[in-house]
Design a protein around this motif. Structure first.
Motif, PDB file in Angstrom:
ATOM      1  N   CYS A   1       0.832  -1.200   0.000  1.00  0.00           N
ATOM      2  CA  CYS A   1       0.000   0.000   0.000  1.00  0.00           C
ATOM      3  C   CYS A   1       0.871   1.256   0.000  1.00  0.00           C
ATOM      4  CB  CYS A   1      -0.912   0.021   1.232  1.00  0.00           C
ATOM      5  SG  CYS A   1      -2.018  -1.400   1.338  1.00  0.00           S
ATOM      6  N   THR A   2       0.389   2.281  -0.646  1.00  0.00           N
ATOM      7  CA  THR A   2       1.069   3.572  -0.604  1.00  0.00           C
ATOM      8  C   THR A   2       0.833   4.222   0.758  1.00  0.00           C
ATOM      9  OG1 THR A   2      -0.851   4.787  -1.427  1.00  0.00           O
ATOM     10  CG2 THR A   2       0.664   3.856  -3.074  1.00  0.00           C
ATOM     11  N   PRO A   3       1.710   5.114   1.147  1.00  0.00           N
ATOM     12  CA  PRO A   3       1.487   5.821   2.429  1.00  0.00           C
ATOM     13  C   PRO A   3       0.124   6.506   2.492  1.00  0.00           C
ATOM     14  CG  PRO A   3       3.709   6.220   1.644  1.00  0.00           C
ATOM     15  CD  PRO A   3       3.005   5.472   0.549  1.00  0.00           C
ATOM     16  N   LEU A   4      -0.333   7.034   1.353  1.00  0.00           N
ATOM     17  CA  LEU A   4      -1.649   7.680   1.336  1.00  0.00           C
ATOM     18  C   LEU A   4      -2.763   6.683   1.588  1.00  0.00           C
ATOM     19  CD1 LEU A   4      -3.384  10.181   0.863  1.00  0.00           C
ATOM     20  CD2 LEU A   4      -3.331   9.676  -1.603  1.00  0.00           C
ATOM     21  N   ALA A   5      -2.650   5.475   0.963  1.00  0.00           N
ATOM     22  CA  ALA A   5      -3.678   4.450   1.163  1.00  0.00           C
ATOM     23  C   ALA A   5      -3.718   3.994   2.619  1.00  0.00           C
ATOM     24  CB  ALA A   5      -3.417   3.265   0.239  1.00  0.00           C
ATOM     25  N   ARG A   6      -2.564   3.869   3.254  1.00  0.00           N
ATOM     26  CA  ARG A   6      -2.522   3.464   4.663  1.00  0.00           C
ATOM     27  C   ARG A   6      -3.168   4.521   5.549  1.00  0.00           C
ATOM     28  NH1 ARG A   6       1.337  -0.563   6.095  1.00  0.00           N
ATOM     29  NH2 ARG A   6       1.642   0.466   8.104  1.00  0.00           N
ATOM     30  N   ARG A   7      -2.846   5.793   5.271  1.00  0.00           N
ATOM     31  CA  ARG A   7      -3.436   6.862   6.088  1.00  0.00           C
ATOM     32  C   ARG A   7      -4.947   6.921   5.915  1.00  0.00           C
ATOM     33  NH1 ARG A   7       1.033   9.876   4.307  1.00  0.00           N
ATOM     34  NH2 ARG A   7      -0.278  11.027   2.826  1.00  0.00           N
ATOM     35  N   ARG A   8      -5.410   6.752   4.677  1.00  0.00           N
ATOM     36  CA  ARG A   8      -6.853   6.791   4.438  1.00  0.00           C
ATOM     37  C   ARG A   8      -7.568   5.628   5.114  1.00  0.00           C
ATOM     38  NH1 ARG A   8      -7.290   8.342  -2.019  1.00  0.00           N
ATOM     39  NH2 ARG A   8      -7.139  10.623  -1.756  1.00  0.00           N
ATOM     40  N   TYR A   9      -6.939   4.469   5.101  1.00  0.00           N
ATOM     41  CA  TYR A   9      -7.587   3.277   5.675  1.00  0.00           C
ATOM     42  C   TYR A   9      -7.787   3.436   7.183  1.00  0.00           C
ATOM     43  CZ  TYR A   9      -8.616  -1.644   6.504  1.00  0.00           C
ATOM     44  OH  TYR A   9      -9.221  -2.826   6.857  1.00  0.00           O
ATOM     45  N   LEU A  10      -6.701   3.718   7.887  1.00  0.00           N
ATOM     46  CA  LEU A  10      -6.837   3.888   9.340  1.00  0.00           C
ATOM     47  C   LEU A  10      -7.477   5.220   9.704  1.00  0.00           C
ATOM     48  CD1 LEU A  10      -3.551   2.328  10.755  1.00  0.00           C
ATOM     49  CD2 LEU A  10      -5.852   1.375  10.715  1.00  0.00           C
ATOM     50  N   GLY A  11      -7.519   6.162   8.720  1.00  0.00           N
ATOM     51  CA  GLY A  11      -8.189   7.431   8.968  1.00  0.00           C
ATOM     52  C   GLY A  11      -9.683   7.291   9.164  1.00  0.00           C
ATOM     53  N   ARG A  12     -10.232   6.113   8.800  1.00  0.00           N
ATOM     54  CA  ARG A  12     -11.651   5.882   9.059  1.00  0.00           C
ATOM     55  C   ARG A  12     -11.932   5.796  10.565  1.00  0.00           C
ATOM     56  NH1 ARG A  12     -12.671   1.106   4.517  1.00  0.00           N
ATOM     57  NH2 ARG A  12     -11.790   2.232   2.757  1.00  0.00           N
ATOM     58  N   LEU A  13     -10.902   5.466  11.322  1.00  0.00           N
ATOM     59  CA  LEU A  13     -11.022   5.517  12.786  1.00  0.00           C
ATOM     60  C   LEU A  13     -10.590   6.920  13.199  1.00  0.00           C
ATOM     61  CD1 LEU A  13      -9.364   2.084  13.646  1.00  0.00           C
ATOM     62  CD2 LEU A  13     -11.782   2.581  13.253  1.00  0.00           C
ATOM     63  N   SER A  14     -11.548   7.774  13.425  1.00  0.00           N
ATOM     64  CA  SER A  14     -11.253   9.190  13.629  1.00  0.00           C
ATOM     65  C   SER A  14     -10.480   9.426  14.920  1.00  0.00           C
ATOM     66  CB  SER A  14     -12.553   9.995  13.651  1.00  0.00           C
ATOM     67  OG  SER A  14     -13.282   9.718  14.836  1.00  0.00           O
ATOM     68  N   GLY A  15      -9.787  10.559  14.954  1.00  0.00           N
ATOM     69  CA  GLY A  15      -9.046  10.937  16.148  1.00  0.00           C
ATOM     70  C   GLY A  15      -9.915  11.048  17.388  1.00  0.00           C
ATOM     71  N   PRO A  16     -11.083  11.714  17.318  1.00  0.00           N
ATOM     72  CA  PRO A  16     -11.941  11.798  18.507  1.00  0.00           C
ATOM     73  C   PRO A  16     -12.410  10.444  19.020  1.00  0.00           C
ATOM     74  CG  PRO A  16     -12.572  13.472  16.914  1.00  0.00           C
ATOM     75  CD  PRO A  16     -11.555  12.608  16.236  1.00  0.00           C
ATOM     76  N   LEU A  17     -12.638   9.470  18.109  1.00  0.00           N
ATOM     77  CA  LEU A  17     -13.035   8.140  18.564  1.00  0.00           C
ATOM     78  C   LEU A  17     -11.870   7.443  19.248  1.00  0.00           C
ATOM     79  CD1 LEU A  17     -15.053   5.774  18.669  1.00  0.00           C
ATOM     80  CD2 LEU A  17     -14.194   5.073  16.427  1.00  0.00           C
ATOM     81  N   LEU A  18     -10.681   7.452  18.609  1.00  0.00           N
ATOM     82  CA  LEU A  18      -9.528   6.781  19.200  1.00  0.00           C
ATOM     83  C   LEU A  18      -9.091   7.457  20.491  1.00  0.00           C
ATOM     84  CD1 LEU A  18      -7.374   5.907  16.075  1.00  0.00           C
ATOM     85  CD2 LEU A  18      -8.672   4.345  17.523  1.00  0.00           C
ATOM     86  N   ASP A  19      -9.356   8.750  20.622  1.00  0.00           N
ATOM     87  CA  ASP A  19      -8.986   9.453  21.850  1.00  0.00           C
ATOM     88  C   ASP A  19      -9.757   8.914  23.048  1.00  0.00           C
ATOM     89  OD1 ASP A  19      -7.252  11.377  22.934  1.00  0.00           O
ATOM     90  OD2 ASP A  19      -8.894  12.812  23.125  1.00  0.00           O
ATOM     91  N   ARG A  20     -10.877   8.274  22.796  1.00  0.00           N
ATOM     92  CA  ARG A  20     -11.682   7.696  23.873  1.00  0.00           C
ATOM     93  C   ARG A  20     -11.275   6.260  24.182  1.00  0.00           C
ATOM     94  NH1 ARG A  20     -14.604  11.678  21.515  1.00  0.00           N
ATOM     95  NH2 ARG A  20     -16.252  12.695  22.728  1.00  0.00           N
ATOM     96  N   VAL A  21     -10.341   5.708  23.428  1.00  0.00           N
ATOM     97  CA  VAL A  21      -9.878   4.335  23.632  1.00  0.00           C
ATOM     98  C   VAL A  21      -8.595   4.374  24.438  1.00  0.00           C
ATOM     99  CG1 VAL A  21      -9.156   2.199  22.501  1.00  0.00           C
ATOM    100  CG2 VAL A  21     -10.952   3.607  21.475  1.00  0.00           C
TER     101      VAL A  21
END
Length: 506
Positions: free
Chosen positions: A363-383
């Motif tokens: 995967c390209t760096p952009l594809a990796r960022r987009r994939y895990l970007g579906r887990l938003s920062g505000p959601l992960l901040d609660r984990v």
């Protein structure tokens, strides 16, 4: 007598309300009118009740029948009013003397042949009747075991309308709830099955001990799903209050197992990644029903392949994770359900998901960022706990010399850590470290020394950690100290908590 009244219970979410079912029979054109905000299922009760009365050998009164459900401003849902309506009609026509049903709540759906069928939500209905001071309930035979869970209420069951009529008219006994036979707990998956993954096992144990949310990232076959599925096996059994709450939620959803006993094991919900927002947080036509986050109350909500869930569905979890409750508003009213659950997220690091992990990733760096970007920062901040699992090595997979720790061994440490936290926070009314407010932990006597939190404060000032993340690391440190038998966290506990929070050093 042309008037009769029978008691029933209506549910609005988890709240039960005693409803008076009034029947008035008057001369005029034969017909049935139902008032009191009935829904479609309740409007259809006219035909069900008439057929059931006739097929039970009773005479249907050929008069104008007005049925009123009090309080009239409370919306009424479902078919649990059928049996009360039938008895009220027979009482109003003079066929039945209703003295035997004074201060008795009557629940049940009627079939056309007069059979009394089980209904959803009997447990919270009976609990509402008990709170209102009514000592006896009549429920469908299929719900008798479930209703008998509520203390202080005499439960009697009817399998047919004919049996209930015989009880009211002649005193023929109704059915008693089945004997409480002990049931063996079904064995679940064991943590000993997981090969390797020392960090993943530690993260799971810390999450279980403190009630923390958990995110597991790693390549396919690393053991993410195996670890998540074994989290309930290391959690303690539910106490009486939690068991009643969990069982009531499953009763409303119609998901109680046969026998209707209290659910003592923490529930485990693992919805498919195509689940919609209503499926996760609750919804449906009319009044909203509980979703997966509420059905996992006091248990585990596992989102496998979390990055494949729709963004709207994931973002809808943010508020329930923070407050422990979910409030669903509809045009016909709003409903609130408890949602104090442990969230477990599992995801591959990228779309190609090579078993070797990052080594052979295409995967390209952009594809990796987009994939895990579906887990938003505000959601992960609660984990609280976020760890990256490495691929399992052959030596770990095939080793047989030293057996892995079992769920029972880990569960004993988790139970001891939870007892320590419950004793410490007893004055606050909370039991788990994950439930303690951040400001409380930043004030004496619970604030930690500056030398231990130096690295944590540095990360907060640099922006690599949010204020919410700061508090969650502190909570993790308290849980780690509880597991290791220390009265207060030290600098080492803070360092491990930072590693579990950020995934660094994995």
């Amino acid at each position: 007598m042309s008037y009769a009244k029978v008691l029933c219970v209506g549910l609005v979410g988890m709240a039960g309300h005693v409803v008076e079912v009034e029947a008035d029979l008057a001369p005029g054109l034969p017909g049935v009118v139902i008032s009191g905000l009935p829904d479609t299922a309740l409007h259809e009760a006219r035909d069900r009740v008439r057929a059931a009365i006739v097929n039970s050998g009773q005479r249907w009164p050929n008069r104008r029948i007005t049925l009123n459900l009090l309080p009239a401003t409370l919306p009424k849902y479902g078919s649990a009013f059928d049996l009360a309506i039938a008895v009220a009609v027979l009482g109003g026509s003079g066929e039945l003397p209703l003295v035997a049903l004074e201060a008795t709540v009557v629940l049940g759906e009627l079939g056309l042949d007069g059979t009394v069928r089980p209904v959803r939500g009997v447990l919270p209905m009976v609990a509402a009747a008990a709170r209102a001071g009514f000592p006896q309930v009549v429920v469908p035979a299929g719900n008798a075991a479930e209703a008998a869970v509520i203390p202080g209420v005499r439960v009697r069951a009817a399998d047919t309308l004919h049996r209930l009529v015989a009880f009211v008219r002649d005193g023929t006994p109704l059915l008693a709830p089945p004997a409480d036979a002990p049931t063996a707990e079904a064995g679940g998956p064991d943590l000993a099955d997981v090969a390797g993954q020392r960090l993943g096992r530690r993260a799971l144990e810390v999450a279980a001990a403190g009630g923390h949310h958990l995110a597991l990232l790693g390549p396919p076959g690393a053991g993410k799903t195996m670890l998540a599925e074994r989290l309930p096996s290391v959690l303690p059994e539910l106490d009486d209050d939690a068991a009643l709450e969990v069982t009531a939620l499953h009763s409303i959803a119609g998901l109680l197992p046969p026998g209707g006993r209290l659910l003592r094991r923490p529930p485990f919900q693992a919805p498919h990644h195509t689940a919609t927002v209503p499926a996760l947080v609750g919804g449906g036509s009319g009044l909203a029903r509980p979703g997966a986050v509420s059905l996992a109350h006091r248990g585990v909500l596992f989102l496998d392949e979390a990055a494949e869930f729709s963004k709207r569905a994931l973002e809808a979890l943010r508020q329930p994770l923070e407050s422990g409750r979910v409030r669903v508003a509809r045009t016909q009213g709003s409903t609130e359900y408890p949602a104090r659950t442990q969230l477990v997220l599992a995801a591959n690091p990228c779309p190609c998901a090579k078993p070797s992990g990052d080594v052979d990733c295409e995967c390209t760096p952009l594809a990796r960022r987009r994939y895990l970007g579906r887990l938003s920062g505000p959601l992960l901040d609660r984990v609280d706990v976020q760890v990256r699992l490495p691929p399992v090595r052959a030596a770990e997979l095939l080793q047989t010399d030293t057996p892995n720790e079992s769920s029972a061994t880990v569960a004993a440490r988790v139970a001891e850590a939870r007892r320590a936290a419950a004793d410490r926070w007893a004055s606050t009314g909370r039991r788990l470290n994950a439930e303690i407010p951040g400001p409380f932990l930043r004030r004496p006597p619970w604030c930690l020394p500056g030398r231990d939190t130096r690295e944590l404060r540095k990360r907060l000032d640099s922006g690599s950690l949010s204020a919410r993340g700061f508090d969650r690391v502190i909570r993790l440190a308290w849980t780690i100290a509880d597991l290791d038998g220390r009265a207060r966290p030290d600098g080492g506990d803070i360092a491990e908590a930072i590693q579990l929070r950020t995934g660094e050093g994995a």
